[in-house]
Design a protein around this motif. Structure first.
Motif, PDB file in Angstrom:
ATOM      1  N   UNK A  37       0.830  -1.209   0.000  1.00  0.00           N
ATOM      2  CA  UNK A  37       0.000   0.000   0.000  1.00  0.00           C
ATOM      3  C   UNK A  37       0.866   1.260   0.000  1.00  0.00           C
ATOM      4  N   UNK A  38       1.965   1.214   0.732  1.00  0.00           N
ATOM      5  CA  UNK A  38       2.894   2.356   0.717  1.00  0.00           C
ATOM      6  C   UNK A  38       3.478   2.533  -0.689  1.00  0.00           C
ATOM      7  N   UNK A  39       3.802   1.426  -1.331  1.00  0.00           N
ATOM      8  CA  UNK A  39       4.342   1.495  -2.691  1.00  0.00           C
ATOM      9  C   UNK A  39       3.314   2.099  -3.648  1.00  0.00           C
ATOM     10  N   UNK A  40       2.071   1.645  -3.557  1.00  0.00           N
ATOM     11  CA  UNK A  40       1.026   2.148  -4.456  1.00  0.00           C
ATOM     12  C   UNK A  40       0.712   3.620  -4.196  1.00  0.00           C
ATOM     13  N   UNK A  64       2.725  10.059   4.080  1.00  0.00           N
ATOM     14  CA  UNK A  64       3.661  10.514   5.113  1.00  0.00           C
ATOM     15  C   UNK A  64       3.236  10.037   6.499  1.00  0.00           C
ATOM     16  N   UNK A  65       1.960  10.179   6.819  1.00  0.00           N
ATOM     17  CA  UNK A  65       1.477   9.755   8.143  1.00  0.00           C
ATOM     18  C   UNK A  65       1.623   8.245   8.328  1.00  0.00           C
ATOM     19  N   UNK A  66       1.289   7.483   7.297  1.00  0.00           N
ATOM     20  CA  UNK A  66       1.455   6.026   7.383  1.00  0.00           C
ATOM     21  C   UNK A  66       2.928   5.662   7.482  1.00  0.00           C
ATOM     22  N   UNK A  67       3.776   6.413   6.786  1.00  0.00           N
ATOM     23  CA  UNK A  67       5.208   6.137   6.802  1.00  0.00           C
ATOM     24  C   UNK A  67       5.861   6.366   8.151  1.00  0.00           C
ATOM     25  N   UNK A  68       5.333   7.295   8.944  1.00  0.00           N
ATOM     26  CA  UNK A  68       5.949   7.548  10.250  1.00  0.00           C
ATOM     27  C   UNK A  68       5.198   6.879  11.400  1.00  0.00           C
ATOM     28  N   UNK A  69       4.056   6.254  11.115  1.00  0.00           N
ATOM     29  CA  UNK A  69       3.321   5.608  12.211  1.00  0.00           C
ATOM     30  C   UNK A  69       3.040   4.131  11.929  1.00  0.00           C
ATOM     31  N   UNK A 109      13.552   3.777   4.223  1.00  0.00           N
ATOM     32  CA  UNK A 109      13.061   4.394   5.459  1.00  0.00           C
ATOM     33  C   UNK A 109      13.817   5.675   5.770  1.00  0.00           C
ATOM     34  N   UNK A 110      15.130   5.649   5.672  1.00  0.00           N
ATOM     35  CA  UNK A 110      15.920   6.852   5.984  1.00  0.00           C
ATOM     36  C   UNK A 110      15.612   7.993   5.016  1.00  0.00           C
ATOM     37  N   UNK A 111      15.513   7.689   3.737  1.00  0.00           N
ATOM     38  CA  UNK A 111      15.179   8.741   2.776  1.00  0.00           C
ATOM     39  C   UNK A 111      13.742   9.221   2.971  1.00  0.00           C
ATOM     40  N   UNK A 112      12.854   8.316   3.356  1.00  0.00           N
ATOM     41  CA  UNK A 112      11.472   8.707   3.640  1.00  0.00           C
ATOM     42  C   UNK A 112      11.374   9.622   4.847  1.00  0.00           C
ATOM     43  N   UNK A 113      12.161   9.347   5.877  1.00  0.00           N
ATOM     44  CA  UNK A 113      12.185  10.220   7.055  1.00  0.00           C
ATOM     45  C   UNK A 113      12.700  11.603   6.654  1.00  0.00           C
ATOM     46  N   UNK A 114      13.752  11.633   5.855  1.00  0.00           N
ATOM     47  CA  UNK A 114      14.269  12.922   5.385  1.00  0.00           C
ATOM     48  C   UNK A 114      13.190  13.687   4.624  1.00  0.00           C
ATOM     49  N   UNK A 127      16.622  16.383  -4.028  1.00  0.00           N
ATOM     50  CA  UNK A 127      16.215  15.671  -5.243  1.00  0.00           C
ATOM     51  C   UNK A 127      16.832  14.275  -5.262  1.00  0.00           C
ATOM     52  N   UNK A 128      18.086  14.160  -4.820  1.00  0.00           N
ATOM     53  CA  UNK A 128      18.735  12.856  -4.705  1.00  0.00           C
ATOM     54  C   UNK A 128      17.982  11.968  -3.713  1.00  0.00           C
ATOM     55  N   UNK A 129      17.595  12.527  -2.564  1.00  0.00           N
ATOM     56  CA  UNK A 129      16.843  11.760  -1.556  1.00  0.00           C
ATOM     57  C   UNK A 129      15.517  11.275  -2.127  1.00  0.00           C
ATOM     58  N   UNK A 130      14.839  12.135  -2.867  1.00  0.00           N
ATOM     59  CA  UNK A 130      13.564  11.743  -3.469  1.00  0.00           C
ATOM     60  C   UNK A 130      13.773  10.628  -4.490  1.00  0.00           C
ATOM     61  N   UNK A 131      14.794  10.743  -5.311  1.00  0.00           N
ATOM     62  CA  UNK A 131      15.057   9.711  -6.320  1.00  0.00           C
ATOM     63  C   UNK A 131      15.464   8.390  -5.677  1.00  0.00           C
TER      64      UNK A 131
END
Length: 160
Positions: A37-40, A64-69, A109-114, A127-131
């Protein structure tokens, strides 16, 4: 007359916690479903997929909320309990894919937190973190599917 053996409550709680983590190592359905679901939801945020801004804004907030909780709660706890199986498995393929999944989970996870706390500000680093976040998820989702192919929650693709 019955005799009961008294055990310290600390040992009892610790042994219950260990039993819970052993059982959790085999209960992957919630963690796997949340990962997909996070991927989709992340896929909907891809610039090549155009959706109205109101929908994209809501999807981004939910992602974002699902990613941190939800993600750390279910996927993180499953991963911690499953690590022992990865390290002690006799199946080389499962060990290798499990190890790669671990590294991809850490990177994603680390790039998602950033991205959650600092966002894509338009500079080269963000942009690198997003990619890295985006492309690591493209590797992670199919690898998890292949790693858990016999037990996957996506049953309509399986023949048996």
């Amino acid at each position: 007359m019955s005799v009961q053996v008294a055990t310290p409550t600390g040992d009892n709680i610790w042994s219950r916690l260990q039993c819970h983590f052993k059982r959790l190592a085999f209960h992957h359905k919630k963690a796997e479903a949340i990962l997909y679901l996070m991927f989709l939801s992340g896929l909907l945020l891809w610039p090549f997929i155009t959706i109205p801004w109101q929908v994209e804004r809501t999807v981004l907030l939910m992602h974002m909320l699902a990613g941190i909780s939800i993600f750390p709660t279910f996927v993180g706890s499953f991963w911690l309990s499953h690590r022992n199986l990865i390290q002690n498995s006799n199946k080389k393929f499962l060990r290798q894919t499990g190890t790669i999944i671990e590294y991809l989970l850490i990177v994603c996870t680390l790039t998602g937190v950033y991205l959650t706390f600092w966002g894509n500000t338009g500079n080269n680093f963000s942009i690198l973190m997003q990619d890295v976040h985006f492309y690591s998820s493209w590797l992670l989702a199919p690898l998890v599917l292949r790693h858990a192919w016999r037990w996957t929650v996506i049953k309509f693709f399986r023949k048996s």
